[in-house]
Design a protein around this motif. Structure first.
Motif, short mmCIF file in Angstrom:
data_model
loop_
_atom_site.label_atom_id
_atom_site.label_comp_id
_atom_site.label_asym_id
_atom_site.label_seq_id
_atom_site.Cartn_x
_atom_site.Cartn_y
_atom_site.Cartn_z
N GLN A 1 52.04 50.30 39.84
CA GLN A 1 51.52 50.13 41.04
C GLN A 1 50.16 49.30 41.14
O GLN A 1 50.06 48.46 42.14
CB GLN A 1 51.17 51.62 41.71
CG GLN A 1 52.24 52.47 41.89
CD GLN A 1 53.43 51.89 42.65
OE1 GLN A 1 53.31 51.25 43.76
NE2 GLN A 1 54.68 51.68 42.29
N ARG A 2 49.55 49.16 40.12
CA ARG A 2 48.50 48.40 40.09
C ARG A 2 47.80 47.99 38.54
O ARG A 2 48.40 48.56 37.70
CB ARG A 2 47.20 49.22 40.59
CG ARG A 2 45.86 48.43 40.83
CD ARG A 2 44.79 49.35 41.34
NE ARG A 2 43.81 48.63 41.90
CZ ARG A 2 42.48 49.03 42.25
NH1 ARG A 2 42.32 50.52 41.96
NH2 ARG A 2 41.51 48.21 42.44
N GLY A 3 47.34 46.86 38.67
CA GLY A 3 46.90 46.41 37.19
C GLY A 3 45.90 47.18 36.41
O GLY A 3 45.22 47.89 37.16
N SER A 4 45.75 47.05 35.17
CA SER A 4 44.96 48.00 34.59
C SER A 4 43.53 47.37 34.96
O SER A 4 43.28 46.30 35.55
CB SER A 4 45.04 47.48 32.76
OG SER A 4 44.88 46.20 32.71
N ARG A 5 42.46 48.27 34.50
CA ARG A 5 41.05 47.80 34.91
C ARG A 5 40.43 46.71 34.20
O ARG A 5 40.05 45.66 34.59
CB ARG A 5 40.03 48.88 34.50
CG ARG A 5 38.74 49.00 34.71
CD ARG A 5 37.72 50.07 34.53
NE ARG A 5 38.34 51.38 35.34
CZ ARG A 5 37.56 52.39 35.26
NH1 ARG A 5 36.73 52.57 34.57
NH2 ARG A 5 38.16 53.43 35.89
N ARG A 6 40.94 46.57 32.87
CA ARG A 6 40.76 45.33 32.27
C ARG A 6 41.25 44.09 32.78
O ARG A 6 40.72 42.90 32.75
CB ARG A 6 41.25 45.39 30.58
CG ARG A 6 40.80 44.41 29.74
CD ARG A 6 41.42 44.31 28.48
NE ARG A 6 41.40 45.54 27.86
CZ ARG A 6 42.44 45.38 26.84
NH1 ARG A 6 42.82 44.46 25.95
NH2 ARG A 6 42.60 46.48 26.02
N ALA B 1 39.41 41.09 34.47
CA ALA B 1 39.59 39.65 33.98
C ALA B 1 39.93 38.41 34.94
O ALA B 1 39.34 37.36 34.93
CB ALA B 1 40.77 39.56 32.72
N ALA B 2 40.42 39.12 35.84
CA ALA B 2 41.22 38.23 37.04
C ALA B 2 39.82 38.00 37.97
O ALA B 2 39.52 36.68 38.24
CB ALA B 2 42.12 38.82 37.94
N PRO C 1 51.70 43.50 38.89
CA PRO C 1 50.58 43.87 39.95
C PRO C 1 49.32 43.23 39.33
O PRO C 1 48.95 43.58 38.19
CB PRO C 1 50.58 45.21 40.35
CG PRO C 1 51.93 45.62 40.39
CD PRO C 1 52.45 44.98 38.91
N ASP C 2 48.60 42.46 40.07
CA ASP C 2 47.12 42.15 39.81
C ASP C 2 47.06 41.20 38.37
O ASP C 2 45.85 40.91 38.00
CB ASP C 2 46.17 43.22 39.47
CG ASP C 2 46.02 44.12 40.67
OD1 ASP C 2 45.84 43.55 41.73
OD2 ASP C 2 46.21 45.36 40.71
N GLN C 3 48.35 40.60 38.16
CA GLN C 3 48.39 39.70 36.91
C GLN C 3 48.07 38.21 37.34
O GLN C 3 48.55 37.89 38.36
CB GLN C 3 49.37 39.80 35.94
CG GLN C 3 49.74 41.18 35.56
CD GLN C 3 48.51 41.80 34.90
OE1 GLN C 3 48.21 41.18 33.76
NE2 GLN C 3 48.05 42.94 35.40
N LEU D 1 43.24 39.70 26.88
CA LEU D 1 42.59 39.97 28.30
C LEU D 1 43.34 40.91 29.07
O LEU D 1 42.90 41.75 30.24
CB LEU D 1 42.82 38.55 29.01
CG LEU D 1 41.44 37.93 28.53
CD1 LEU D 1 41.35 36.45 29.28
CD2 LEU D 1 39.95 38.45 28.71
N PHE D 2 44.84 40.71 29.26
CA PHE D 2 45.67 41.61 30.00
C PHE D 2 46.64 42.23 29.30
O PHE D 2 47.61 41.93 28.50
CB PHE D 2 46.30 40.53 30.73
CG PHE D 2 45.62 39.41 31.69
CD1 PHE D 2 44.98 39.89 32.95
CD2 PHE D 2 45.10 38.61 31.11
CE1 PHE D 2 44.43 39.11 33.57
CE2 PHE D 2 44.46 37.59 31.82
CZ PHE D 2 43.89 37.86 33.20
#
Length: 330
Positions: free
Chosen positions: A12-17, A21-22, A290-292, A302-303
């Motif tokens: 549902q959401r990108g990882s904290r890392r 990075a974004a 998400p968030d990538q 990084l991702f």
């Protein structure tokens, strides 16, 4: 037939890392791209160096990779330049292949910058990758890159005698545009499948601008991306059929997997391309992670989401080469 929606469950959401990075990219890369004008030699050289360093520093390991440079002349005198890449443990068998078309905005990258990504793709799939080193703008303008991609395909299928149904075509960013352009040509026998990462489809960036207004891309502004692409197609009408690809009105393409990042402006291109492909009856799986960021798959350090995304690609490649259809189990 495949249900239009991806069956692979995305977070549902990108990882904290990834989110960190974004955010860092928005403070660095996005600002740097604003001042490095690719039309100036120093700006172009610096941009190429930054991209190469990023890919080298944050890409996957090259340990155990074997690379064989290709620089040959075809029977009609044209030059094909690229490299074979065998990931760790992949046998030197060229009865099947992944044909990789790298991104670059037609200007920045090469087989060298993408070698970590192609090596990882080879290792995960067990299939050798042939990566085409097409000529770059501004020295080489439209349609040079498209011609080089076509000659690479013809060399693989005719000189190397690899059957198209034993090839999966893969590409990222501008390489996605070049790959789709190739497969829309009526005399090209289609490969078993098509994999596109953050494909660039609309070279006017109108689609990208519409998404950018809702969520700024953390790595680049659309106005700066336009400057890159213009180095390749300046002086050519934007409605040229090799630039403004008529996907919805063209031939059906082979089973296709499209991945893009939810934080990037080219997610709009990915969504539009998937819709057009489905109109032609092409089986298409679309994933918006998400968030990538743009081509996050190339930067696993990084991702973290790069790894599951690449495993999805590997599964798609395996199924396409075995059956020519998309595995609904993901």
């Amino acid at each position: 037939m495949l249900n239009d929606e991806s069956v692979t469950e995305l977070p549902q959401r990108g990882s904290r890392r990834a989110r960190g990075a974004a955010a860092l990219s928005s403070l660095t890369l996005r600002q740097i791209s604003a001042v490095l004008h690719p039309g100036h030699p120093w700006g172009l050289w610096t941009s190429r160096q930054i991209v190469a360093r990023l890919m080298d520093t944050f890409g996957p390991s090259l340990a155990g990779t074997r690379v064989e440079r290709v620089d040959v002349r075809t029977a009609d005198g044209h030059r094909v330049v690229g490299e074979w890449v065998w990931g760790t443990g992949v046998p030197r068998d060229t009865t099947r292949a992944i044909y990789y078309v790298h991104g670059s905005g037609y200007v920045l990258c090469s087989t060298r910058t993408h070698r970590r990504l192609t090596s990882w793709l080879s290792r995960l799939t067990g299939v050798p990758v042939f990566s085409i080193d097409y000529r770059l703008a501004p020295r080489h303008r439209f349609p040079t890159a498209a011609d080089d991609v076509r000659r690479g395909w013809d060399w693989l299928t005719q000189t190397c005698q690899i059957a198209p149904e034993q090839i999966v075509l893969a590409g990222d960013s501008a390489g996605g545009h070049l790959g789709v352009d190739l497969l829309l040509q009526s005399d090209v026998r289609h490969p078993a499948g098509l994999v596109l990462m953050s494909p660039l489809v609309d070279l006017t960036f109108a689609l990208a601008r519409s998404r950018e207004r809702a969520r700024p891309d953390p790595t680049m502004r659309s106005q700066h991306a336009v400057r890159l692409v213009d180095l390749y197609c300046t002086g050519i009408e934007p409605d040229h059929p090799r630039l403004r690809l008529d996907v919805a009105g063209g031939r059906a393409l082979p089973p296709t997997l499209i991945q893009a990042g939810g934080a990037e402006m080219l997610a709009a291109d990915a969504i539009a391309l998937a819709a057009d492909l489905r109109l032609t009856g092409t089986p298409c799986r679309l994933q918006i992670w998400p968030d990538q960021v743009h081509v996050f798959q190339a930067l696993p350090r990084l991702f973290p989401e790069a790894a599951p995304a690449m495993r999805t690609i590997a599964g798609f490649v395996d199924t396409a080469l075995r059956t020519g259809t998309i595995d609904q189990a993901g």
